[in-house]
Design a protein around this motif. Structure first.
Motif, PDB file in Angstrom:
ATOM      1  N   THR A  16      -7.714   2.031  -3.197  1.00 45.88           N
ATOM      2  CA  THR A  16      -6.530   1.176  -3.316  1.00 45.88           C
ATOM      3  C   THR A  16      -6.118   0.618  -1.956  1.00 45.88           C
ATOM      4  N   LEU A  17      -6.897   0.900  -0.925  1.00 45.79           N
ATOM      5  CA  LEU A  17      -6.587   0.453   0.433  1.00 45.79           C
ATOM      6  C   LEU A  17      -6.726  -1.056   0.588  1.00 45.79           C
ATOM      7  N   GLU A  18      -5.961  -1.600   1.523  1.00 38.78           N
ATOM      8  CA  GLU A  18      -6.140  -2.994   1.929  1.00 38.78           C
ATOM      9  C   GLU A  18      -7.420  -3.086   2.762  1.00 38.78           C
ATOM     10  N   ASP A  19      -7.973  -4.275   2.869  1.00 40.50           N
ATOM     11  CA  ASP A  19      -9.242  -4.458   3.572  1.00 40.50           C
ATOM     12  C   ASP A  19      -9.196  -4.016   5.041  1.00 40.50           C
ATOM     13  N   TYR A  20      -8.134  -4.374   5.753  1.00 36.42           N
ATOM     14  CA  TYR A  20      -8.043  -4.015   7.173  1.00 36.42           C
ATOM     15  C   TYR A  20      -7.934  -2.512   7.379  1.00 36.42           C
ATOM     16  N   LYS A  21      -7.245  -1.823   6.480  1.00 33.33           N
ATOM     17  CA  LYS A  21      -7.088  -0.366   6.585  1.00 33.33           C
ATOM     18  C   LYS A  21      -8.413   0.333   6.276  1.00 33.33           C
TER      19      LYS A  21
END
Length: 156
Positions: free
Chosen positions: A24-29
Motif C-alpha cells: 500500500t506504499l507510495e512509489d517514493y516510499k
C-alpha cells in the motif's frame, strides 16, 4: 538462384526478470525502502511511462537503478495510474476517478521490478526474500514474463 531468409523472432526479445510487489506504499516510499534493504539506488526517472489512447492519457511512475557490480539495469514501475475525470452539469461539477493498469492481467500487483539482463534464479530468489522482509510489503514474487499478454508494455 538460392534464396536465404532470416528469422528475427528471437533477436528482438529482451532478456529480463520480473518481480511483482503487493503493497500500500507510495512509489517514493517503496523506492526508499528498497534502496535501504537491497542496497540499490533507485531514483525517479525524468519521465514516467505514458500512454495515450482515445484522448485519455495514462502515466505510470518509473524509477531507475543501474547496478554496475552485476551489470544489470533495474526499473521500479507502478502498475496503476489514476485519472481524474470532471464532468460539468448545470450547476454541479462531478468528479470521478478512472484507474488504468499497465499490465491488466496482473491488477492485484501494485509495482513491478524489472531487472534487465540475463539474471540467475538464485539472485532473483534472494532479491524477493529481501523485499519480503520490508514490513509494509504484503508479498512479492517472480512473474513469468512469457505468460503475460501485455508484456510489450514492459519494453522501454
Amino acid at each position: 538462384m538460392t534464396i536465404h531468409s532470416l528469422v528475427l523472432d528471437g533477436l528482438c526479445e529482451e532478456e529480463y526478470a520480473l518481480i511483482g510487489i503487493h503493497t500500500t506504499l507510495e512509489d517514493y516510499k517503496l523506492a526508499y525502502l528498497l534502496n535501504k534493504n537491497l542496497r540499490t539506488r533507485f531514483y525517479k526517472a525524468k519521465e514516467d511511462i505514458t500512454f495515450e489512447e482515445l484522448n485519455k492519457r495514462s502515466s505510470f511512475s518509473l524509477y531507475n537503478c543501474a547496478n554496475n557490480k552485476y551489470d544489470f539495469e533495474w526499473f521500479l514501475l507502478a502498475n496503476s495510474s489514476k485519472i481524474e475525470n470532471q464532468t460539468a452539469s448545470s450547476s454541479l461539477l462531478i468528479s470521478s476517478e478512472t484507474k488504468t493498469y499497465l499490465i491488466p492481467e496482473k491488477k492485484k500487483v501494485d509495482f513491478f521490478i524489472k531487472i534487465s539482463g540475463s539474471v540467475q534464479y538464485n539472485f532473483i530468489a534472494d532479491t524477493i526474500h529481501k523485499i519480503k522482509t520490508i514490513d509494509q510489503v504484503i508479498t512479492s514474487y517472480a512473474i513469468d514474463k512469457d505468460t503475460l499478454k501485455s508484456k510489450d508494455f514492459l519494453i522501454f
